[in-house]
Design a protein around this motif. Structure first.
Motif, PDB file in Angstrom:
ATOM      1  N   LEU A  29      16.068   3.104 -58.313  1.00 28.67           N
ATOM      2  CA  LEU A  29      15.859   1.662 -58.247  1.00 28.67           C
ATOM      3  C   LEU A  29      17.200   0.948 -58.414  1.00 28.67           C
ATOM      4  N   PRO A  30      17.310  -0.288 -57.914  1.00 32.37           N
ATOM      5  CA  PRO A  30      18.585  -1.015 -58.028  1.00 32.37           C
ATOM      6  C   PRO A  30      18.971  -1.271 -59.478  1.00 32.37           C
ATOM      7  N   GLY A  31      20.276  -1.290 -59.711  1.00 30.04           N
ATOM      8  CA  GLY A  31      20.806  -1.657 -61.016  1.00 30.04           C
ATOM      9  C   GLY A  31      21.234  -0.479 -61.858  1.00 30.04           C
ATOM     10  N   ALA A  32      22.057  -0.774 -62.849  1.00 33.98           N
ATOM     11  CA  ALA A  32      22.506   0.193 -63.846  1.00 33.98           C
ATOM     12  C   ALA A  32      22.865  -0.611 -65.091  1.00 33.98           C
ATOM     13  N   TRP A  33      22.576  -0.054 -66.259  1.00 32.38           N
ATOM     14  CA  TRP A  33      22.768  -0.756 -67.524  1.00 32.38           C
ATOM     15  C   TRP A  33      23.574   0.108 -68.468  1.00 32.38           C
ATOM     16  N   THR A  34      24.554  -0.503 -69.146  1.00 36.83           N
ATOM     17  CA  THR A  34      25.315   0.203 -70.168  1.00 36.83           C
ATOM     18  C   THR A  34      24.512   0.159 -71.454  1.00 36.83           C
ATOM     19  N   VAL A  35      24.047   1.320 -71.892  1.00 33.77           N
ATOM     20  CA  VAL A  35      23.276   1.422 -73.124  1.00 33.77           C
ATOM     21  C   VAL A  35      24.227   1.269 -74.313  1.00 33.77           C
ATOM     22  N   ARG A  36      25.341   1.963 -74.225  1.00 29.99           N
ATOM     23  CA  ARG A  36      26.467   1.841 -75.153  1.00 29.99           C
ATOM     24  C   ARG A  36      27.668   2.388 -74.387  1.00 29.99           C
ATOM     25  N   PRO A  37      28.889   2.154 -74.874  1.00 32.65           N
ATOM     26  CA  PRO A  37      30.046   2.646 -74.124  1.00 32.65           C
ATOM     27  C   PRO A  37      29.922   4.137 -73.795  1.00 32.65           C
ATOM     28  N   GLY A  38      30.104   4.458 -72.510  1.00 35.95           N
ATOM     29  CA  GLY A  38      30.033   5.850 -72.070  1.00 35.95           C
ATOM     30  C   GLY A  38      28.642   6.341 -71.748  1.00 35.95           C
ATOM     31  N   LEU A  39      27.624   5.467 -71.814  1.00 38.23           N
ATOM     32  CA  LEU A  39      26.241   5.863 -71.547  1.00 38.23           C
ATOM     33  C   LEU A  39      25.605   4.826 -70.626  1.00 38.23           C
ATOM     34  N   GLU A  40      25.260   5.261 -69.406  1.00 39.32           N
ATOM     35  CA  GLU A  40      24.725   4.348 -68.397  1.00 39.32           C
ATOM     36  C   GLU A  40      23.296   4.720 -68.036  1.00 39.32           C
ATOM     37  N   LEU A  41      22.409   3.729 -68.054  1.00 33.92           N
ATOM     38  CA  LEU A  41      20.998   3.910 -67.751  1.00 33.92           C
ATOM     39  C   LEU A  41      20.717   3.540 -66.299  1.00 33.92           C
ATOM     40  N   ARG A  42      20.015   4.434 -65.613  1.00 34.41           N
ATOM     41  CA  ARG A  42      19.586   4.207 -64.232  1.00 34.41           C
ATOM     42  C   ARG A  42      18.101   4.536 -64.151  1.00 34.41           C
ATOM     43  N   PHE A  43      17.377   3.772 -63.350  1.00 35.61           N
ATOM     44  CA  PHE A  43      15.935   3.978 -63.217  1.00 35.61           C
ATOM     45  C   PHE A  43      15.590   4.579 -61.860  1.00 35.61           C
ATOM     46  N   TRP A  44      14.580   5.423 -61.870  1.00 32.88           N
ATOM     47  CA  TRP A  44      14.061   6.065 -60.670  1.00 32.88           C
ATOM     48  C   TRP A  44      12.546   5.891 -60.620  1.00 32.88           C
ATOM     49  N   THR A  45      12.001   5.941 -59.419  1.00 35.40           N
ATOM     50  CA  THR A  45      10.556   6.050 -59.281  1.00 35.40           C
ATOM     51  C   THR A  45      10.216   7.532 -59.225  1.00 35.40           C
ATOM     52  N   ALA A  46       9.021   7.858 -59.673  1.00 37.00           N
ATOM     53  CA  ALA A  46       8.568   9.250 -59.658  1.00 37.00           C
ATOM     54  C   ALA A  46       7.068   9.267 -59.436  1.00 37.00           C
ATOM     55  N   GLU A  47       6.599  10.392 -58.884  1.00 38.70           N
ATOM     56  CA  GLU A  47       5.152  10.551 -58.702  1.00 38.70           C
ATOM     57  C   GLU A  47       4.675  11.709 -59.553  1.00 38.70           C
ATOM     58  N   LEU A  48       3.467  11.551 -60.093  1.00 33.61           N
ATOM     59  CA  LEU A  48       2.847  12.580 -60.910  1.00 33.61           C
ATOM     60  C   LEU A  48       2.331  13.689 -60.005  1.00 33.61           C
ATOM     61  N   LEU A  49       2.731  14.934 -60.300  1.00 35.98           N
ATOM     62  CA  LEU A  49       2.272  16.083 -59.513  1.00 35.98           C
ATOM     63  C   LEU A  49       1.163  16.851 -60.231  1.00 35.98           C
ATOM     64  N   ALA A  50       1.324  17.050 -61.539  1.00 38.04           N
ATOM     65  CA  ALA A  50       0.334  17.848 -62.293  1.00 38.04           C
ATOM     66  C   ALA A  50       0.422  17.517 -63.769  1.00 38.04           C
ATOM     67  N   GLY A  51      -0.741  17.535 -64.405  1.00 39.39           N
ATOM     68  CA  GLY A  51      -0.796  17.340 -65.849  1.00 39.39           C
ATOM     69  C   GLY A  51      -1.254  15.948 -66.231  1.00 39.39           C
ATOM     70  N   GLU A  52      -1.626  15.811 -67.481  1.00 38.80           N
ATOM     71  CA  GLU A  52      -2.021  14.522 -68.065  1.00 38.80           C
ATOM     72  C   GLU A  52      -0.966  14.163 -69.102  1.00 38.80           C
ATOM     73  N   PRO A  53      -0.258  13.033 -68.928  1.00 37.13           N
ATOM     74  CA  PRO A  53       0.827  12.707 -69.859  1.00 37.13           C
ATOM     75  C   PRO A  53       0.351  12.613 -71.308  1.00 37.13           C
ATOM     76  N   ARG A  54       1.159  13.186 -72.201  1.00 33.07           N
ATOM     77  CA  ARG A  54       0.913  13.115 -73.642  1.00 33.07           C
ATOM     78  C   ARG A  54       2.231  12.731 -74.312  1.00 33.07           C
ATOM     79  N   PRO A  55       2.185  11.938 -75.384  1.00 32.36           N
ATOM     80  CA  PRO A  55       3.429  11.560 -76.076  1.00 32.36           C
ATOM     81  C   PRO A  55       3.931  12.700 -76.968  1.00 32.36           C
ATOM     82  N   LEU A  56       4.759  13.562 -76.408  1.00 27.79           N
ATOM     83  CA  LEU A  56       5.211  14.761 -77.117  1.00 27.79           C
ATOM     84  C   LEU A  56       6.458  14.522 -77.957  1.00 27.79           C
TER      85      LEU A  56
END
Length: 138
Positions: free
Chosen positions: A75-102
């Protein structure tokens, strides 16, 4: 001889995944660290050396949620989380499994296009919502 100025090291990449399934996107509530506990994000994590962003996202979604997913596009954009750490977002599709907060999350919610404002997003995750909303179909 003139020496070239030293280039700063490339930032370490963090990938966040807008996991889309059946017209909804998965939001995850952080349980740590304290500064963001209770706020919502798109799950993901740091890319390991030698990993592509797509590979990192797929691995992180398996580790954090216990699901197999396929990274689709950045996805468009990039964010500096802190110096030396850059956040980028992607789209994804679920292939298998039921998400659980692990790891690092205590609740998950599937949000439809009219529910994106129903949770308290972390700032940079909120900023990417205009790019996520068009991917959701009722």
């Amino acid at each position: 001889m003139d020496e070239a100025p030293e280039q700063p090291p490339a930032p370490r990449i963090v990938v966040g995944g807008a996991l889309v399934h059946q017209g909804r996107v998965l939001a995850a509530r952080r349980s740590t660290p304290a500064a963001v506990a209770g706020r919502w994000e798109f799950p993901g994590g740091k890319a390991e050396p030698g990993e592509t962003e797509a590979q990192a996202l797929e691995r992180e979604l398996l580790e954090e949620l216990g699901v197999r997913a396929r990274a689709l596009s950045r996805l468009p954009g990039a964010w500096t989380v802190r110096p030396g750490l850059e956040l980028r977002f992607w789209t994804a599709e679920l292939l298998a499994g039921e998400p659980r907060p692990l790891q690092e999350h205590d609740e998950l919610r599937w949000l439809g296009p009219d529910e994106l404002d129903a949770v308290d997003w972390i700032g940079h995750d909120r900023e990417v919502l205009p790019h996520v909303a068009p991917l959701l179909h009722p």
